[in-house]
Scaffold this active site. Sequence first.
Site, PDB file in Angstrom:
ATOM      1  N   GLY A  26       1.009  -1.123  -0.065  1.00  0.00           N
ATOM      2  CA  GLY A  26      -0.058  -0.031  -0.132  1.00  0.00           C
ATOM      3  C   GLY A  26       0.917   1.269  -0.061  1.00  0.00           C
ATOM      4  CB  ALA A  27       4.275   1.940  -0.033  1.00  0.00           C
ATOM      5  CE  LYS A  74       5.276  -2.837  -3.473  1.00  0.00           C
ATOM      6  NZ  LYS A  74       4.546  -2.453  -2.337  1.00  0.00           N
ATOM      7  CB  THR A  75       1.890  -0.369  -8.472  1.00  0.00           C
ATOM      8  OG1 THR A  75       2.548  -1.653  -7.672  1.00  0.00           O
ATOM      9  CG2 THR A  75       1.611  -0.783  -9.939  1.00  0.00           C
ATOM     10  CG  ASP A  80       5.522  -3.097  -9.232  1.00  0.00           C
ATOM     11  OD1 ASP A  80       6.405  -4.050  -9.525  1.00  0.00           O
ATOM     12  OD2 ASP A  80       4.659  -3.093  -9.172  1.00  0.00           O
TER      13      ASP A  80
END
Length: 374
Positions: free
Chosen positions: A187-188, A190-191, A259
């Site tokens: 959930g950070a 990154k994608t 990612d």
Amino acid sequence: MQTQNITYLSLGTNQGDKAKNLQNAINQIDKKVGNVLQISSIYKTASWGFNSDDFYNICIKAVTKLDAYKLLETLLIIEKDLGRQQKTKEEYEDRIIDIDILLFNNDVILSKDLIIPHAKMLARRFVMIPLAEIAPSIIHPIAKEQITNSAKKCNDNSEIQSIDIKLLQPVSISDKYNYIAIEGNIGAGKTSLTKKLSEDFNAKIILERFAENAFLPKFYNDKERFAFPLEMSFLADRYQQLTDDLGQFDLFKSFIISDYYIFKSLIFAQVTLQKDEYLLLRKIFNIMYKEITKPDLYIYLYQNTERLLENIKTRGRSYEQRITSSYLKKIQEGYQGFIKTEENLKILLIDVSEKDFIKKNEDYHYIVDKIKCF
């Protein structure tokens, strides 16, 4: 996919530290418009149309995803941010920075707010000389001749002198790196960041295929039973994907961005597996790791646990809704341990807990600047 547009701009200044004004404008254009690809020499000319201090003029070539009208709007904002005052009269006057659109692709635009090609460019030596330096063979879309020929025909007899001051071309991410890996907790973001950087900097993208892993939803329902097959399947798939994708050079892309990085297999395995299972997976990992291309830059996006849980809830993957803060904290600790002990990677840690780089351009540019300046 957004269109990449090529534009040529004219920049001029006759106030203060003129070389610095031009450099600041170049930097802002590279940041807010798109990559600056070429910069002409600086040319000194007398003020044109009024009596004042001499001007420093240049032309630059840039690539942008903005359309012509959005480009104009953005350049006006840059001028204002750099200190240009609104005109107080109709005549020409001093200016700390002046940015004009000369050419935009091969387009001809004749509207109330915007005229392209610039209506007066062919009559101005301070425009045509620096433009001919960086774009001699470009065809003027109305005059239908090369810029270098148009420059020779220019009837402006103003004296123009090249200045021995070198302006710096902003460094592009693709100039610095061949392969960037972006990591972070669940959930950070990154994608999302990987996709945005890929679009803006023409990168080949490698996205983790977590959605194709049949063990993932089973793991969140019964972690003890499915932890080992999940981690083994992820390791195998990450190794296969990175080996294949990193080994295939794309002539039409500037660099590669992913990612994830394969080391995340160990970070998650430390949290989810029993000791004997982890040691077995580690043996297999060590064999694979020797064959994997290492990234030139490893970026870790830090998000606090509260934001992670909010993001997980917002994106709505049903199998993730049982993730607990304690599980996320263990993953975070695993990444922190890796970052502290890893000596063979360039690691850039970016705290995005208070950033929204998808909705706020200033937050996104903050991250881009961090990457460029690292």
